[in-house]
Design a protein around this motif. Structure first.
Motif, PDB file in Angstrom:
ATOM      1  N   PRO A 162      -0.082  13.634   7.232  1.00  0.00           N
ATOM      2  CA  PRO A 162      -1.321  14.405   7.046  1.00  0.00           C
ATOM      3  C   PRO A 162      -2.513  13.778   7.761  1.00  0.00           C
ATOM      4  CG  PRO A 162      -0.149  14.150   4.962  1.00  0.00           C
ATOM      5  CD  PRO A 162       0.523  13.246   5.938  1.00  0.00           C
ATOM      6  N   LEU A 163      -2.561  12.459   7.807  1.00  0.00           N
ATOM      7  CA  LEU A 163      -3.662  11.780   8.484  1.00  0.00           C
ATOM      8  C   LEU A 163      -3.588  11.999   9.996  1.00  0.00           C
ATOM      9  CD1 LEU A 163      -3.713   8.436   6.477  1.00  0.00           C
ATOM     10  CD2 LEU A 163      -5.057  10.503   6.095  1.00  0.00           C
ATOM     11  N   MET A 164      -2.384  12.080  10.532  1.00  0.00           N
ATOM     12  CA  MET A 164      -2.233  12.395  11.949  1.00  0.00           C
ATOM     13  C   MET A 164      -2.779  13.783  12.259  1.00  0.00           C
ATOM     14  SD  MET A 164      -0.996  10.038  13.906  1.00  0.00           S
ATOM     15  CE  MET A 164      -0.495  11.064  15.279  1.00  0.00           C
ATOM     16  N   THR A 191       1.956   9.374  -0.214  1.00  0.00           N
ATOM     17  CA  THR A 191       1.150  10.390   0.466  1.00  0.00           C
ATOM     18  C   THR A 191      -0.206  10.525  -0.209  1.00  0.00           C
ATOM     19  OG1 THR A 191       3.115  11.600   1.189  1.00  0.00           O
ATOM     20  CG2 THR A 191       1.038  12.819   1.142  1.00  0.00           C
ATOM     21  N   ALA A 192      -0.213  10.518  -1.552  1.00  0.00           N
ATOM     22  CA  ALA A 192      -1.476  10.578  -2.283  1.00  0.00           C
ATOM     23  C   ALA A 192      -2.311   9.322  -2.046  1.00  0.00           C
ATOM     24  CB  ALA A 192      -1.204  10.764  -3.770  1.00  0.00           C
ATOM     25  N   VAL A 193      -1.649   8.150  -2.075  1.00  0.00           N
ATOM     26  CA  VAL A 193      -2.363   6.887  -1.854  1.00  0.00           C
ATOM     27  C   VAL A 193      -2.968   6.840  -0.461  1.00  0.00           C
ATOM     28  CG1 VAL A 193      -2.069   4.385  -1.634  1.00  0.00           C
ATOM     29  CG2 VAL A 193      -1.032   5.594  -3.556  1.00  0.00           C
ATOM     30  N   TRP A 194      -2.191   7.242   0.542  1.00  0.00           N
ATOM     31  CA  TRP A 194      -2.688   7.184   1.920  1.00  0.00           C
ATOM     32  C   TRP A 194      -3.755   8.241   2.176  1.00  0.00           C
ATOM     33  CZ3 TRP A 194       0.294   3.230   1.538  1.00  0.00           C
ATOM     34  CH2 TRP A 194       0.264   2.251   2.524  1.00  0.00           C
ATOM     35  N   ALA A 235      -6.060   8.895  -0.036  1.00  0.00           N
ATOM     36  CA  ALA A 235      -7.257   8.197  -0.523  1.00  0.00           C
ATOM     37  C   ALA A 235      -7.699   7.112   0.455  1.00  0.00           C
ATOM     38  CB  ALA A 235      -6.974   7.595  -1.898  1.00  0.00           C
ATOM     39  N   LEU A 236      -6.725   6.369   1.006  1.00  0.00           N
ATOM     40  CA  LEU A 236      -7.068   5.331   1.981  1.00  0.00           C
ATOM     41  C   LEU A 236      -7.701   5.931   3.232  1.00  0.00           C
ATOM     42  CD1 LEU A 236      -3.954   2.964   1.795  1.00  0.00           C
ATOM     43  CD2 LEU A 236      -6.268   2.475   0.994  1.00  0.00           C
ATOM     44  N   GLY A 237      -7.198   7.089   3.649  1.00  0.00           N
ATOM     45  CA  GLY A 237      -7.783   7.757   4.806  1.00  0.00           C
ATOM     46  C   GLY A 237      -9.238   8.128   4.580  1.00  0.00           C
ATOM     47  N   GLY A 238      -9.556   8.517   3.330  1.00  0.00           N
ATOM     48  CA  GLY A 238     -10.942   8.835   3.017  1.00  0.00           C
ATOM     49  C   GLY A 238     -11.835   7.608   2.982  1.00  0.00           C
ATOM     50  N   LEU A 239     -11.283   6.470   2.538  1.00  0.00           N
ATOM     51  CA  LEU A 239     -12.067   5.236   2.422  1.00  0.00           C
ATOM     52  C   LEU A 239     -12.188   4.486   3.753  1.00  0.00           C
ATOM     53  CD1 LEU A 239     -10.681   3.860  -0.971  1.00  0.00           C
ATOM     54  CD2 LEU A 239     -12.956   4.830  -0.560  1.00  0.00           C
ATOM     55  N   LEU A 240     -11.070   4.376   4.464  1.00  0.00           N
ATOM     56  CA  LEU A 240     -11.022   3.539   5.665  1.00  0.00           C
ATOM     57  C   LEU A 240     -11.075   4.326   6.958  1.00  0.00           C
ATOM     58  CD1 LEU A 240      -8.101   1.184   4.504  1.00  0.00           C
ATOM     59  CD2 LEU A 240     -10.565   0.819   4.200  1.00  0.00           C
ATOM     60  N   GLY A 241     -10.855   5.622   6.870  1.00  0.00           N
ATOM     61  CA  GLY A 241     -10.715   6.444   8.059  1.00  0.00           C
ATOM     62  C   GLY A 241      -9.251   6.647   8.388  1.00  0.00           C
ATOM     63  N   PRO A 242      -8.892   7.797   8.969  1.00  0.00           N
ATOM     64  CA  PRO A 242      -7.472   8.085   9.218  1.00  0.00           C
ATOM     65  C   PRO A 242      -6.811   7.111  10.179  1.00  0.00           C
ATOM     66  CG  PRO A 242      -8.896   9.762  10.220  1.00  0.00           C
ATOM     67  CD  PRO A 242      -9.762   8.931   9.335  1.00  0.00           C
ATOM     68  N   ARG A 243      -7.514   6.660  11.217  1.00  0.00           N
ATOM     69  CA  ARG A 243      -6.901   5.761  12.197  1.00  0.00           C
ATOM     70  C   ARG A 243      -6.511   4.430  11.545  1.00  0.00           C
ATOM     71  NH1 ARG A 243      -7.124   5.875  17.602  1.00  0.00           N
ATOM     72  NH2 ARG A 243      -8.899   7.307  17.587  1.00  0.00           N
ATOM     73  N   THR A 244      -7.410   3.867  10.726  1.00  0.00           N
ATOM     74  CA  THR A 244      -7.117   2.589  10.066  1.00  0.00           C
ATOM     75  C   THR A 244      -5.961   2.728   9.076  1.00  0.00           C
ATOM     76  OG1 THR A 244      -9.441   1.949  10.277  1.00  0.00           O
ATOM     77  CG2 THR A 244      -8.113   0.728   8.689  1.00  0.00           C
ATOM     78  N   ALA A 245      -5.944   3.838   8.337  1.00  0.00           N
ATOM     79  CA  ALA A 245      -4.866   4.060   7.375  1.00  0.00           C
ATOM     80  C   ALA A 245      -3.519   4.245   8.076  1.00  0.00           C
ATOM     81  CB  ALA A 245      -5.181   5.280   6.507  1.00  0.00           C
ATOM     82  N   ILE A 246      -3.523   4.938   9.209  1.00  0.00           N
ATOM     83  CA  ILE A 246      -2.289   5.094   9.992  1.00  0.00           C
ATOM     84  C   ILE A 246      -1.810   3.741  10.500  1.00  0.00           C
ATOM     85  CG2 ILE A 246      -1.352   6.028  12.151  1.00  0.00           C
ATOM     86  CD1 ILE A 246      -3.251   8.450  11.690  1.00  0.00           C
ATOM     87  N   GLY A 247      -2.732   2.922  10.985  1.00  0.00           N
ATOM     88  CA  GLY A 247      -2.374   1.591  11.455  1.00  0.00           C
ATOM     89  C   GLY A 247      -1.824   0.721  10.346  1.00  0.00           C
ATOM     90  N   LEU A 248      -2.406   0.828   9.137  1.00  0.00           N
ATOM     91  CA  LEU A 248      -1.912   0.052   7.992  1.00  0.00           C
ATOM     92  C   LEU A 248      -0.478   0.446   7.645  1.00  0.00           C
ATOM     93  CD1 LEU A 248      -2.382  -1.956   5.702  1.00  0.00           C
ATOM     94  CD2 LEU A 248      -3.394  -0.068   4.370  1.00  0.00           C
ATOM     95  N   ALA A 249      -0.180   1.744   7.672  1.00  0.00           N
ATOM     96  CA  ALA A 249       1.195   2.200   7.420  1.00  0.00           C
ATOM     97  C   ALA A 249       2.143   1.629   8.469  1.00  0.00           C
ATOM     98  CB  ALA A 249       1.255   3.722   7.418  1.00  0.00           C
ATOM     99  N   GLY A 250       1.693   1.616   9.737  1.00  0.00           N
ATOM    100  CA  GLY A 250       2.529   1.060  10.810  1.00  0.00           C
ATOM    101  C   GLY A 250       2.801  -0.417  10.630  1.00  0.00           C
ATOM    102  N   VAL A 251       1.799  -1.168  10.205  1.00  0.00           N
ATOM    103  CA  VAL A 251       1.981  -2.610   9.982  1.00  0.00           C
ATOM    104  C   VAL A 251       2.960  -2.852   8.836  1.00  0.00           C
ATOM    105  CG1 VAL A 251       0.816  -4.720   9.227  1.00  0.00           C
ATOM    106  CG2 VAL A 251      -0.256  -3.251  10.945  1.00  0.00           C
ATOM    107  N   LEU A 252       2.829  -2.098   7.754  1.00  0.00           N
ATOM    108  CA  LEU A 252       3.748  -2.267   6.625  1.00  0.00           C
ATOM    109  C   LEU A 252       5.175  -1.882   7.014  1.00  0.00           C
ATOM    110  CD1 LEU A 252       1.568  -0.933   3.668  1.00  0.00           C
ATOM    111  CD2 LEU A 252       2.131  -3.302   4.213  1.00  0.00           C
ATOM    112  N   LEU A 253       5.314  -0.902   7.891  1.00  0.00           N
ATOM    113  CA  LEU A 253       6.650  -0.515   8.340  1.00  0.00           C
ATOM    114  C   LEU A 253       7.348  -1.654   9.086  1.00  0.00           C
ATOM    115  CD1 LEU A 253       6.003   3.150   9.496  1.00  0.00           C
ATOM    116  CD2 LEU A 253       7.738   2.436   7.849  1.00  0.00           C
ATOM    117  N   LEU A 254       6.574  -2.522   9.733  1.00  0.00           N
ATOM    118  CA  LEU A 254       7.172  -3.647  10.461  1.00  0.00           C
ATOM    119  C   LEU A 254       7.917  -4.597   9.531  1.00  0.00           C
ATOM    120  CD1 LEU A 254       4.261  -4.484  12.948  1.00  0.00           C
ATOM    121  CD2 LEU A 254       6.408  -3.309  13.463  1.00  0.00           C
TER     122      LEU A 254
END
Length: 422
Positions: free
Chosen positions: A241-243, A366-369, A371-390
């Protein structure tokens, strides 16, 4: 295991049924949100609830169905769940035609379809294991995976045309009919399915609800794979959704560009699924599982660097191509690994627990992200998901699965005692 390996007529009908329902699902992709917005004039919160709440409640409803399915023949269960989805989806165009369609009905139908989908997946895995010998499971799962990606490529564009010409309700009708055709295909498999062993007790016990999770967590090879797949799938889906917000909003991509960015790379999934069996034959199941499970986790972090214009579009397509290709190889190998490792009398409960956990985790993250997208911005939240996936490859099983233990023999009755009746 040679090219063109034939799996028999019953599998052919099962494969055709799977392809038909998968195509129907992709034809109706996004139909529920569109109906909510265009027909019922729902707001963003209601549209988000339609996806998250429907999935979460459907997963909760499916929890007792796994143990129930385990002790029944799987083919009738598959037919029944297809017919349930057909009937539930058909209520939407009926209510629309009568002018009585409501958001609550959409939500209830999404719950019923989600619960039936989980039950169908649990029963289909168990049925496949009885239908084919162990050496053919990878071939079968690779064909299912290929079909998934073919319908992913073909379905959404056709569905988009149908929505443009006839409206989103028409694609729901097509999805409903696909489940009816799937039920007829499964019925055509014919043959005699062995009856599962009888239960010791006639009623479902509270402890039976957790039997699938207990089995997974007690197995040293299934346990890490369980956590890996649940977390990987949830993090990937939570960023979607953030994408959409980032690409369609801030970066100004047109809807057709957004659709192209995710549809065109699906060809990688088709290619990967075709290579799964040759790669396992050459390098072994365990190595392919670990390598492709690691590769699929590397790609998503690149989406944090998305920019506007052609360069940004090519970046998304490149990342998605690498991700989907890795998943195309990994998915049939992991599905086969899981089936081989699970005892036949535990498959339905195990797969039900697995799918319930994956769907519930996806809904939560999805619900958590969001909220994170609203707080940090969608780009930062997407990057955080990518880092955790590593970090998810750390949860892959690092050693090959050992053979399943032989079932313990039934205790001999004591001398002079009457045999018990089941």
């Amino acid at each position: 295991m040679r090219s063109g390996h034939r799996l028999g007529r019953p599998f052919g009908w099962l494969w055709a049924a799977y392809g038909t329902s998968a195509l129907g699902t992709w034809l109706a992709f996004g139909a529920f949100p569109l109906i909510a917005v265009r027909v019922l004039h729902a707001g963003p919160a209601e549209v988000a609830a339609l996806s998250a709440v429907g999935t979460a409640v459907g997963a909760a409803v499916a929890v007792p169905l796994g143990p129930w399915v385990e002790f029944r023949r799987k083919r009738p269960v598959l037919i029944a769940t297809d017919l349930v989805r057909f009937a539930a989806l058909l209520t939407i165009p009926t209510a629309f035609a009568l002018g009585v369609l409501t958001f609550l009905q959409l939500l209830l139908v999404s719950v019923v379809v989600a619960a039936a989908d989980i039950t169908f997946r649990a029963a289909s895995g168990a049925y496949l294991k009885t239908l084919l010998p162990a050496e053919d499971l990878l071939v079968a799962n690779a064909r299912f995976e290929s079909t998934t990606w073919i319908t992913t490529i073909v379905g959404p564009p056709l569905g988009g045309v149908a929505i443009g010409l006839l409206g989103p309700v028409a694609t729901v009708v097509a999805d409903a009919v696909s489940y009816l055709l799937s039920a007829l295909g499964i019925r055509a498999t014919g043959g005699h399915e062995p009856r599962p062993e009888h239960r010791d007790t006639p009623r479902l016990r509270a402890g039976d609800l957790l039997a699938g999770w207990r089995y997974i967590l007690a197995d040293a090879t299934l346990r890490p794979l369980f956590f890996n797949t649940a977390l990987f799938n949830a993090l990937v889906m939570a960023a979607q959704p953030l994408m959409a917000v980032l690409m369609l909003g801030r970066l100004g991509f047109a809807p057709w560009q957004y659709g192209l960015a995710f549809a065109a790379p699906s060809i990688g999934g088709l290619l990967g699924s075709r290579l799964a069996r040759p790669l396992v034959t050459r390098f072994g199941q365990q190595r392919v599982l670990v390598v492709t499970g690691t590769l699929r986790a590397i790609w998503p972090v690149g989406l944090a660097f998305l920019g506007p214009g052609t360069g940004g579009l090519l970046l998304v397509m490149g990342v998605e191509l690498g991700l989907i290709f890795s998943c195309g190889v990994f998915n049939p190998v992991y599905t086969t690994y899981r089936l081989e490792r699970t005892a036949t009398d535990r498959v339905a409960r195990t797969l039900s627990a697995w799918t319930v956990t994956t769907k519930a985790t996806t809904a939560l993250l999805t619900a958590v992200w969001g909220a994170l997208g609203g707080l940090l911005g969608p780009r930062t939240a997407i990057g955080l998901a990518g880092v955790l996936l590593l970090a998810t490859p750390l949860l892959l099983p690092r050693r090959a699965a050992s053979s399943l233990p032989e079932p313990e023999p039934e205790p001999e009755p004591e001398p002079g005692s009457a045999p018990s009746r089941s």
